[in-house]
Structures are given as structure tokens and as C-alpha cells.
Design an enzyme around this catalytic site. Structure first.
Site, PDB file in Angstrom:
ATOM      1  N   ASN A 106      59.090  77.253 -93.477  1.00  0.00           N
ATOM      2  CA  ASN A 106      59.583  76.000 -94.036  1.00  0.00           C
ATOM      3  C   ASN A 106      58.680  74.832 -93.620  1.00  0.00           C
ATOM      4  O   ASN A 106      57.887  74.335 -94.429  1.00  0.00           O
ATOM      5  CB  ASN A 106      61.028  75.778 -93.591  1.00  0.00           C
ATOM      6  CG  ASN A 106      61.625  74.512 -94.164  1.00  0.00           C
ATOM      7  OD1 ASN A 106      60.975  73.780 -94.903  1.00  0.00           O
ATOM      8  ND2 ASN A 106      62.872  74.249 -93.824  1.00  0.00           N
ATOM      9  N   ASP A 107      58.764  74.441 -92.366  1.00  0.00           N
ATOM     10  CA  ASP A 107      58.021  73.269 -91.907  1.00  0.00           C
ATOM     11  C   ASP A 107      56.527  73.348 -92.203  1.00  0.00           C
ATOM     12  O   ASP A 107      55.902  72.333 -92.498  1.00  0.00           O
ATOM     13  CB  ASP A 107      58.217  73.088 -90.393  1.00  0.00           C
ATOM     14  CG  ASP A 107      59.644  72.670 -90.046  1.00  0.00           C
ATOM     15  OD1 ASP A 107      60.293  72.060 -90.909  1.00  0.00           O
ATOM     16  OD2 ASP A 107      60.084  72.950 -88.930  1.00  0.00           O
TER      17      ASP A 107
END
Lengths: 104, 463
Positions: free
Chosen positions: B391-392
Site C-alpha cells: 500500500n504505502d
């Protein structure tokens, strides 16, 4: 006596800094894909402190330092065997494309 | 054996250790490197056993066999997803073993030629206490890191007021104790140093968690090396000094690479607290934005009609053990003439290189697995990015939003590909606690569900 020990210390310090420089260059040349095996192998070799543990456990007289030495030998052995074997397992998985196609 | 022969054998063993690390520059040479390492260790152990003072072969042999059996058992049984915990556990053993060796040298200095009990040279005492201090910190820090990675302790960073102040006071107190120890050589002071260092080790790792774990694991790797160095100085043993320095610098470099992968200084990682209390820092509220949701059939359709796919795996893939079904999916796509590559972010997973090992375990050839710098320019010419459990490391806010805690972190440019497929369990934020604007883009399709099940279903639909 005092001069002698300081001499040994300076030799140790020389070795230490040169080894740091070697470590610096060798580790930067490690491919990022193999950073996990690198941790496995450094883990195993840092257990070379088993050398100190064996020296402590060596004498026949049963004193506290012998017990400490044996515990050290035991703990370091877990690491040596565990570290090298887990590294071996990781490395044996990194395969080339051609090999893999043959297997399929 | 004469001292010179011993020194030469130790030198050979040190050189073999250097070659063991050197071998890791390429997967092909790495297996030979590992063998060099094993031979080096054998030479070191056998040489030491030949010492005149070493006589209790039975006890030492039994200790080696017992430890070796346990180590072998664990190493053969461990799941590759659990590697970070295993490495942390092993680090703790190096740390505590260093403490025991230092303790042995303290009670029986004659065995190491550093004097008699109660009258050890001052320099030896300093070296001994530094080795003990680092060893004890490595031990407790690694135990806590193990607990965090294993999930027995909350992985969240724990921060409280005056934390760093408290740590500094404890550190100064340890230095004070070492000074006393050097003068009175008291066993009580020695064990106080051990106990307080153990306490400090816990306190140092407590505020670090989540995505910072790769840095912690690398840092502890480094500490275990410095601990070996400290013992090497105490025993005036060059082999220990060289090996400790190699391991120490290796861990330090890995920590540096990891923190650079997050655009954070090592200092700020060590101070900790990242991703704990921040919830949604993003200035614009995304709750009313629309996301496009799809299922496995939609994903299979999109993938089948692409001509190039880049797969971006993250820790979520490891948790779901999805690497095998993911590789299966990749294989089917390749059979259909689609180009498939894997993109690895430096901090993906919970330890350096974790994703590479998992993909290798699933038989993905290493040529298809590329690092961030190697693959980032390929995203604009790629049709589909398949993000699974990451994600990040894909969040464009790292480039655009100066307010974002992840601003400046190098990211994989999945946004530049034509279509993005996100396999995620829920809309929850990543470890940084930052919302990912990519989820709301027109060309993004969210695939909610377990990563492994999702891959299996995509494989079914592809067939």
C-alpha cells in the site's frame, strides 16, 4: 606490562578498522535480492564467539566460568547450525529461468 | 599448536567469512559462499578445540550437538514467511552468548590470559563491559523484536513522555557503572550492568514498530556484530574482531538502505513512534469518494487482455501465504504471451530482501524480480499493475503531499500504468496510517479479499 597490553589493543584496533572497510565494500556489492540470506549468513558467522565460549568451557575444573562457557557453546551452536541451514534453504530457492522451464 | 599457527588458521577462517559475504553478490555464486562460511566456522572451532587448555571435549561436544540439533530442527521447519522472527530470535542468542562469554572471562580470566579474578587489566575490563553492554542490549532488543514480529506483543510503537530522556539517563548510568566496575571489579556491578543493559534494550525497541521493523531487524543484526567485536577485544582475538566488524558493518549498511527506502533518517527511526497514533492525516476527506470494486473474474479479464503486467507484492502477500498461487497466476499469463515482472520496494516485507525470498520459494525465477530503480521506468509502458498486499510503497502522496508523513519516500510508480488492480483485505490504511489516493482513481479497481483466495480465484477464471 602496561605498554604490552596497549600494543595489543592498538593491533586489535587496526584490524577492526580495516575489517570495517572490507565489510563496507563487500556488503555494498551484495545484490539487494539476497539481503535476507545476507542476514542469515552474518547471523551464523557472528556466532564465531563460540571460540571464546570453548576457551571458557575448556578447563577440567568445574567452576562458574565453565558453566557459562558451555551455555555459550550451546547457544552459539543453535545459531551456527540454524543460520547456515536457513541460509542454505533460502539460497537453494533462487533459481534461474532456464532451470525452471526445464522443470515444468 | 604454536600461537602463530593458531593465528594463521584464524586468519584463513576470517578470509573465508569475507568470501562468504562476497559470494552473495550474485545468486549463482552465493551457494559456494555459504559453503565457504561453513568451512571457515569449522576451521575456527577445530582450531580452538586443539588449544592445550581445552580438555573437556565431552561436555563441549555435547553442548555443540544439543545446540546444533535444535538449530537444525528450527531452520528446517521454519516457514519462509516467518524468517524475520527467526532472524530476530537468532540475534538474541548471539547477544546473550556474548554476555555469557564476557561473564566467563570475568570469573576465569586466566583461561583467556587477561589476568586473575579480581585483578584483571583495566583495558580488558573496559572491553569486557562494552561487549557485555552491547550483548545484553542485543539480547533484550531482539527478544522484543521477535515478540513484535511474531505477534505475541503488539506490533504498534509504544511511546510515552520523557522516553528518550529516560533512555539517555539509563545510558549514562550504565557508563557510570562501567567506570565503577573498572575500579572495583565487583561481580555485583558486573551483573547490574547486564540487567540494566537488558532493560535498556527493551526500552530502545519499544517505540519502534510496523513498517520500521526491517530497520530494527537490521540494526539488531549490526549490534550482534559489535557485541562479537567487543568480546574479540576482550580476548584479543582477531578472528572475533574481524567477523564482528563484518557483521556490524553489514547490519549498519542494511539499516541505512532500509531507512533510505522510507526517506527517513536512522535517527528518526530509532526515536520511533512512526505510524502509531496518526490516523488520517490526509487533508482531504476521502470518505465520500467513490471506489471501483471488482471480483476475480473482472481481474482475470483485465489481466488476460493486457500485454504487460507488473506484480507489486507487499507484506500482505506474505501474511496470506499467497506467493504460490500468485506465481501460478503469473505462469498462466506468461503462457498467454503476456510479459510478467515483479517489482520489489526496498522496504517491502518485514526484513531486507524478504519478498525476494518468498518469490524464490514459489519458484519465480530471480531474473523476473526487479528492484525499484530497475523497474520504475517500466510502469508508464505497462498495461496492468497488480498490487498485492502493498500500500504505502505505491502511494503517490509521497511525491505530491508535503504534509504527508511518507512525503519523500521513493515509491513504485504504479499510478503511471494504464490500469491498477489492488488486492487488499479492506480499505484500511497502511502502516503509515495514510490514505492512498490511488484507490479512488478511475483506472483503479479494488479487489477486496484474502490475497491467496483472490489469486486462486483469478487462476480459476483464467483457466
Amino acid at each position: 606490562m602496561e605498554a604490552h597490553t596497549s600494543e595489543i589493543f592498538v593491533i586489535g584496533l587496526t584490524v577492526f578498522f580495516l575489517a570495517c572497510i572490507i565489510g563496507y565494500y563487500v556488503v555494498w556489492s551484495v545484490t539487494p535480492a539476497l539481503h535476507s540470506p545476507l542476514m542469515g549468513v552474518t547471523n551464523a558467522i557472528s556466532s564465531v564467539i563460540i571460540v571464546g565460549a570453548i576457551l571458557a568451557a575448556g578447563p577440567l575444573d568445574n567452576d562458574i566460568s565453565k558453566i557459562f562457557g558451555l551455555i555459550g557453546v550451546f547457544l552459539a551452536s543453535i545459531n551456527i547450525f540454524g543460520g547456515f541451514i536457513v541460509t542454505y534453504r533460502m539460497l537453494s530457492m533462487f533459481k534461474k529461468k532456464s532451470k525452471q522451464n526445464n522443470q515444468d | 599448536m604454536s600461537n602463530n599457527i593458531v593465528a594463521i588458521l584464524y586468519l584463513i577462517s576470517a578470509l573465508l567469512f569475507i568470501l562468504a559475504l562476497r559470494g552473495l553478490s550474485h545468486p549463482e555464486s552465493s551457494r559456494l559462499g555459504n559453503i565457504f562460511g561453513i568451512v571457515g566456522m569449522l576451521i575456527a572451532i577445530i582450531t580452538t578445540l586443539m588449544f592445550k587448555s581445552v580438555l573437556s571435549y565431552f561436555e563441549i561436544g555435547a553442548a555443540i550437538l544439543a545446540g546444533g540439533a535444535i538449530g537444525t530442527f528450527i531452520a528446517l521447519r521454519i516457514e519462509m514467511t516467518a524468517l524475520p522472527q527467526l532472524v530476530a530470535a537468532f540475534h538474541s542468542l548471539v547477544g546473550i552468548a556474548a554476555v555469557f562469554v564476557a561473564g566467563a572471562a570475568f570469573y576465569d580470566p586466566a583461561s583467556f590470559n587477561i589476568g586473575e579474578f579480581g585483578s584483571i587489566g583495566k583495558s580488558s575490563l573496559i572491553e569486557m563491559s562494552i561487549g557485555t553492554f552491547i550483548g545484553a542490549i542485543t539480547f533484550s532488543g531482539s527478544v522484543l523484536a521477535f515478540g513484535k514480529l511474531q505477534g505475541t506483543v503488539s506490533g504498534k510503537p509504544i511511546v510515552f513522555k520523557f522516553q528518550h530522556f529516560l533512555n539517555s539517563i539509563i545510558f549514562l548510568f550504565i557508563i557510570f557503572l562501567i567506570a565503577i566496575f573498572v575500579f572495583n571489579q565487583s561481580p555485583t556491578v558486573f551483573w547490574s550492568i547486564v540487567l540494566i543493559s537488558i532493560l535498556l534494550g527493551f526500552l530502545v525497541v519499544i517505540p519502534i514498530g510496523g513498517a520500521d521493523m526491517p530497520v530494527v531487524v537490521s540494526m539488531l543484526n549490526s549490534y550482534s556484530g559489535w557485541a562479537a567485536c567487543g568480546i574479540g577485544f576482550t580476548l584479543s582475538n582477531n578472528l572475533l574482531i574481524i567477523t564482528g566488524a563484518l557483521v556490524g558493518s553489514s547490519g549498519a549498511i542494511l539499516s541505512y538502505i532500509m531507512s533510505k527506502g522510507m526517506n527517513r533518517s536512522i535517527i528518526s527511526v530509532v526515536l520511533g513512534g512512526f505510524g502509531g497514533e496518526q490516523t488520517n492525516i490526509s487533508s482531504n476527506d476521502n470518505s465520500d469518494k467513490i471506489i471501483k470494486q471488482g471480483n476475480a473474474e473482472d481481474a482475470a479479464y483485465i489481466l488476460k487482455n493486457a500485454d504487460s503486467v507488473i506484480i507489486v507484492p507487499g507484506y500482505g502477500m506474505a501474511v496470506a501465504q499467497a506467493q504460490h498461487s500468485l506465481r501460478e497466476m503469473g505462469d498462466i499469463l506468461k503462457k498467454n504471451g503476456i510479459s510478467v515482472k515483479y517489482a520489489i520496494h526496498p522496504v517491502a516485507g518485514r526484513m531486507p530482501g524478504h519478498m525476494n525470498v518468498l518469490l524464490a520459494e514459489a519458484n519465480v525465477p530471480y531474473e523476473e524480480v526487479l528492484e525499484l530503480e530497475e523497474i520504475n521506468h517500466d510502469f508508464p509502458i505497462t498495461e496492468v499493475s497488480f498490487v498485492i498486499g502493498a500500500n504505502d510503497v505505491t502511494n503517490p502522496a509521497a511525491k505530491t503531499d508535503e504534509q504527508s508523513p511518507i512525503y519523500g519516500m521513493p515509491i513504485l510508480d504504479v499510478e503511471k500504468s494504464q490500469t491498477v488492480l489492488f488486492v487488499k483485505r479492506s480499505m484500511a490504511t497502511g502502516y503509515s496510517g495514510v490514505d492512498n489516493e490511488l484507490f479512488y482513481r478511475d483506472n483503479t479497481t479494488m479487489l477486496f479479499g484474502d490475497a491467496k483466495k483472490m489469486c486462486e480465484n483469478i487462476v480459476k477464471s483464467l483457466n
